[in-house]
Design a protein around this motif. Sequence first.
Motif, PDB file in Angstrom:
ATOM      1  N   PHE A 418       0.931  -0.655  -0.059  1.00 38.78           N
ATOM      2  CA  PHE A 418      -0.236  -0.180   0.363  1.00 38.78           C
ATOM      3  C   PHE A 418       1.319   0.785  -0.366  1.00 38.78           C
ATOM      4  CE2 PHE A 418      -2.522  -3.280   1.702  1.00 38.78           C
ATOM      5  CZ  PHE A 418      -3.650  -3.372   1.126  1.00 38.78           C
ATOM      6  N   THR A 419       0.592   1.950  -0.474  1.00 40.14           N
ATOM      7  CA  THR A 419       1.604   3.217  -0.372  1.00 40.14           C
ATOM      8  C   THR A 419       0.890   4.409   0.431  1.00 40.14           C
ATOM      9  OG1 THR A 419      -0.665   4.937  -1.665  1.00 40.14           O
ATOM     10  CG2 THR A 419       0.716   3.977  -3.273  1.00 40.14           C
ATOM     11  N   PRO A 420       1.726   5.524   1.297  1.00 42.33           N
ATOM     12  CA  PRO A 420       0.906   5.985   2.437  1.00 42.33           C
ATOM     13  C   PRO A 420      -0.648   6.894   2.115  1.00 42.33           C
ATOM     14  CG  PRO A 420       3.536   6.581   1.175  1.00 42.33           C
ATOM     15  CD  PRO A 420       2.715   5.515   0.246  1.00 42.33           C
ATOM     16  N   GLU A 421      -0.495   6.855   0.509  1.00 40.98           N
ATOM     17  CA  GLU A 421      -1.940   7.627   0.107  1.00 40.98           C
ATOM     18  C   GLU A 421      -2.491   7.084   0.476  1.00 40.98           C
ATOM     19  OE1 GLU A 421       0.963   8.256  -2.215  1.00 40.98           O
ATOM     20  OE2 GLU A 421       1.417   9.772  -0.876  1.00 40.98           O
ATOM     21  N   GLY A 422      -2.739   5.528   0.439  1.00 42.41           N
ATOM     22  CA  GLY A 422      -3.331   4.579   0.879  1.00 42.41           C
ATOM     23  C   GLY A 422      -3.897   4.081  -0.033  1.00 42.41           C
ATOM     24  N   TRP A 423      -3.616   3.596  -1.449  1.00 42.21           N
ATOM     25  CA  TRP A 423      -3.595   3.077  -2.877  1.00 42.21           C
ATOM     26  C   TRP A 423      -3.236   1.605  -2.388  1.00 42.21           C
ATOM     27  CZ3 TRP A 423      -6.268   5.231  -6.543  1.00 42.21           C
ATOM     28  CH2 TRP A 423      -6.089   6.851  -6.503  1.00 42.21           C
ATOM     29  N   TYR A 424      -3.855   0.812  -3.090  1.00 45.41           N
ATOM     30  CA  TYR A 424      -3.475  -0.419  -3.182  1.00 45.41           C
ATOM     31  C   TYR A 424      -3.005  -0.774  -4.095  1.00 45.41           C
ATOM     32  CZ  TYR A 424      -3.366  -6.020  -3.555  1.00 45.41           C
ATOM     33  OH  TYR A 424      -3.372  -6.896  -3.782  1.00 45.41           O
ATOM     34  N   ARG A 425      -1.589  -1.694  -4.598  1.00 43.83           N
ATOM     35  CA  ARG A 425      -0.856  -1.688  -5.703  1.00 43.83           C
ATOM     36  C   ARG A 425      -1.519  -3.516  -5.618  1.00 43.83           C
ATOM     37  NH1 ARG A 425       3.997   1.021  -5.375  1.00 43.83           N
ATOM     38  NH2 ARG A 425       4.499   2.622  -2.838  1.00 43.83           N
ATOM     39  N   THR A 426      -2.143  -3.482  -6.999  1.00 42.25           N
ATOM     40  CA  THR A 426      -2.643  -4.816  -6.953  1.00 42.25           C
ATOM     41  C   THR A 426      -1.251  -5.503  -7.703  1.00 42.25           C
ATOM     42  OG1 THR A 426      -2.592  -4.336  -9.503  1.00 42.25           O
ATOM     43  CG2 THR A 426      -4.834  -3.492  -8.491  1.00 42.25           C
ATOM     44  N   GLY A 427      -0.281  -4.917  -7.719  1.00 43.12           N
ATOM     45  CA  GLY A 427       0.707  -5.994  -8.914  1.00 43.12           C
ATOM     46  C   GLY A 427       0.074  -6.524 -10.278  1.00 43.12           C
ATOM     47  N   ASP A 428      -0.798  -5.897 -10.815  1.00 43.42           N
ATOM     48  CA  ASP A 428      -1.449  -6.237 -12.392  1.00 43.42           C
ATOM     49  C   ASP A 428      -1.412  -4.996 -12.968  1.00 43.42           C
ATOM     50  OD1 ASP A 428      -2.410  -8.723 -11.270  1.00 43.42           O
ATOM     51  OD2 ASP A 428      -4.419  -7.254 -10.901  1.00 43.42           O
ATOM     52  N   LEU A 429      -1.085  -5.829 -14.109  1.00 44.44           N
ATOM     53  CA  LEU A 429      -0.081  -4.581 -15.242  1.00 44.44           C
ATOM     54  C   LEU A 429      -2.133  -4.725 -16.192  1.00 44.44           C
ATOM     55  CD1 LEU A 429       2.609  -5.761 -16.792  1.00 44.44           C
ATOM     56  CD2 LEU A 429       2.337  -3.522 -15.244  1.00 44.44           C
ATOM     57  N   VAL A 430      -2.004  -2.712 -16.144  1.00 44.61           N
ATOM     58  CA  VAL A 430      -3.416  -2.575 -17.141  1.00 44.61           C
ATOM     59  C   VAL A 430      -2.948  -1.907 -17.627  1.00 44.61           C
ATOM     60  CG1 VAL A 430      -4.419  -3.741 -15.037  1.00 44.61           C
ATOM     61  CG2 VAL A 430      -4.307  -1.477 -15.392  1.00 44.61           C
ATOM     62  N   ARG A 431      -4.409  -1.305 -19.185  1.00 44.20           N
ATOM     63  CA  ARG A 431      -4.395  -0.201 -19.853  1.00 44.20           C
ATOM     64  C   ARG A 431      -5.537   0.093 -19.261  1.00 44.20           C
ATOM     65  NH1 ARG A 431      -6.555  -1.067 -24.586  1.00 44.20           N
ATOM     66  NH2 ARG A 431      -6.454  -3.676 -25.287  1.00 44.20           N
ATOM     67  N   ILE A 432      -6.204   0.989 -19.780  1.00 48.53           N
ATOM     68  CA  ILE A 432      -7.784   1.542 -19.932  1.00 48.53           C
ATOM     69  C   ILE A 432      -7.966   2.042 -20.726  1.00 48.53           C
ATOM     70  CG2 ILE A 432      -9.192   3.149 -18.517  1.00 48.53           C
ATOM     71  CD1 ILE A 432      -7.797   2.705 -16.185  1.00 48.53           C
ATOM     72  N   THR A 433      -9.349   1.884 -21.551  1.00 46.34           N
ATOM     73  CA  THR A 433      -9.373   2.244 -22.718  1.00 46.34           C
ATOM     74  C   THR A 433     -10.013   3.671 -22.691  1.00 46.34           C
ATOM     75  OG1 THR A 433     -11.465   1.590 -22.931  1.00 46.34           O
ATOM     76  CG2 THR A 433     -10.091  -0.552 -23.443  1.00 46.34           C
ATOM     77  N   PRO A 434     -10.880   4.071 -23.936  1.00 51.58           N
ATOM     78  CA  PRO A 434     -10.741   5.194 -23.923  1.00 51.58           C
ATOM     79  C   PRO A 434     -12.575   5.913 -23.519  1.00 51.58           C
ATOM     80  CG  PRO A 434     -10.092   5.217 -26.207  1.00 51.58           C
ATOM     81  CD  PRO A 434      -9.642   4.059 -25.305  1.00 51.58           C
ATOM     82  N   GLU A 435     -13.022   4.244 -23.313  1.00 43.19           N
ATOM     83  CA  GLU A 435     -14.413   3.796 -22.775  1.00 43.19           C
ATOM     84  C   GLU A 435     -14.675   3.715 -21.649  1.00 43.19           C
ATOM     85  OE1 GLU A 435     -14.152   1.396 -25.330  1.00 43.19           O
ATOM     86  OE2 GLU A 435     -13.640   2.704 -26.655  1.00 43.19           O
TER      87      GLU A 435
END
Length: 550
Positions: A418-435
């Motif tokens: 987890f980052t200090p800001e509380g994000w969970y690091r999924t360990g997954d590589l992703v991309r996010i489509t324009p939609e």
Amino acid sequence: MTLDGVVSWPADVAERYREAGCWRGLPLGAWLWEWAGRWPDRVALVDGDRRLTYRDLAVKADLLAERLAGRGLGRGDTVLLQLPNRWEFLVVTLACFRLGTVPVMMLPPHREHELGSIGAHVQAKALVVPDVWRGFDHQELAHRVAAGLPDPAEVLVVGDSVWPESVDVRGLIAAEAESGDVAGRRARLDARAPAGSDVALFLLSGGTTGVPKVIGRTHDDYGYNIRCAARACGFGPDTVYLAVLPAGHNFPLANPGILGALYSGGRAVLLPSPRPEPVFAAIETERVTAVSAVPAVALRWAREAAAGDRDLSSLKHVHVGGSVLTPELAAGIGPALGCRLQQVYGMAEGLVCYTPLDAPDHVAHGTQGVPISPYDELLVVGPDGASVPPGEIGELLTRGPYTPRGYYGVPEQNLLSFTPEGWYRTGDLVRITPEGNVVVCGRVKDLINRAGEKISAGEIETLMQELPEVAEVAAIAVPDPEVGERVCAFVRLHPGRRLTLAGVSAALTARGLAAFKIPELLETVAEFPYTAVGKPDKKALRELLATRVP
Ligand code: AMP
Ligand code: DBH
């Protein structure tokens, strides 16, 4: 007792989720008596010939809750729950929710290694197991594990041959005991009900290290997760959901799964195995509308559905997730089963994405969908930790109203995950489509994903390191058309020593490791390749393996 190692959301964030209506301050199962009142005779749960109505479920859950309380279990006490997909699984789970006792969702293949380390980590007060399941004596295992735990723990058994030193769960909730003061019992349990912010259950994560990674999910957060998943999948009173994956897994349990179906006033059908013929028979007989599976299982159903003569016409949706699925294979699943495919990308740590019900084919086949809550936050970062430009591949970080801010009781691991800001690091590589759809492209975490079961490379390496023959070891994933990935162990042996795959298997089985984690390939090297920082170079090992195995 209090669960000291639980990491909560910061107070201001929690307040935001409460104000937004995500968290309602209700215990999980608060709907149980409401539904039992509204539809007392509607069948909620089917297990073979056994059919339980909403009222049956509520009465049995309360009865068991009170019996467990009488045996000294209470709010915040933990119980290792290892039951197959039978009706008792749900009664025990709901009884725990009523009481505020926290079930730890073990899986049927888990053995001494997993039960022992997790049981110690959560200071389990009891274990709930079948007597014998698939030829394995769980009762004997549970007593052995209990004896090794730091505090005394009771063994509760579901089955026909319960030892005198075990507690007979069916006996506790037998029909004759049910009469009595149902309303009084309900009122007594209501009066001591857990708070929405209490931990309701512990889920297990496929970890990357030796430390147990258990995720405390609160009544508030899990309830919200269930509602969002049920909405994303269009669940309602007409839903008949078939659970074939192990019910203790987050996906069939709550996404939307069994609890989603019941929360929606629908019905859950439990089957202990994903074998095609019993699955098709159950779909036909029970008029199942939704089922979920990992890709390996869904693809097998798709291959075998055409050959069968079962009527699958009631099926509307199949939810597929847990490991990668190519768009080509995805495209074949819906037509073969005569229903729509919804892909799902989820994790026991929280975040769940679903392809929308009305998604066009290119989205349903080629992506893993959108987050189920508008309050889910997603961030895609490069190796330097900075956001990548839109559409590019990076590691997914996430926060949200059902993604806790840490694992239970492992502060040092949490600094990494987890980052200090509380994000969970999924360990997954992703991309996010324009939609806005997430596409899972790979991973950075050191896991092997065998048919959706996550296996920590580190866990295998730690155990194999103890073998007298082994000087050095690294576990890697080998791609496999059947189950996605299998475990391959690379070893450097001490001079003059020999080791076979059968030898590894026997040694790890003796150590009490679940069978699905045992390496299926063993490769010996004279020298390990190393990375610049001196760790075994797994990329080089993968390349080496490709030259050895055609
Ligand atoms: P766990 O944390 O053990 O619950 O496992 C969750 C992990 O399973 C995710 O972080 C992914 O690595 C993997 N996973 C789940 N769903 C998918 C999917 N649809 N495609 C690829 N990987 C998935
Ligand atoms: O793999 C998972 O853990 C998973 C997959 C699909 C999950 O937890 C979920 C859906 O909720």
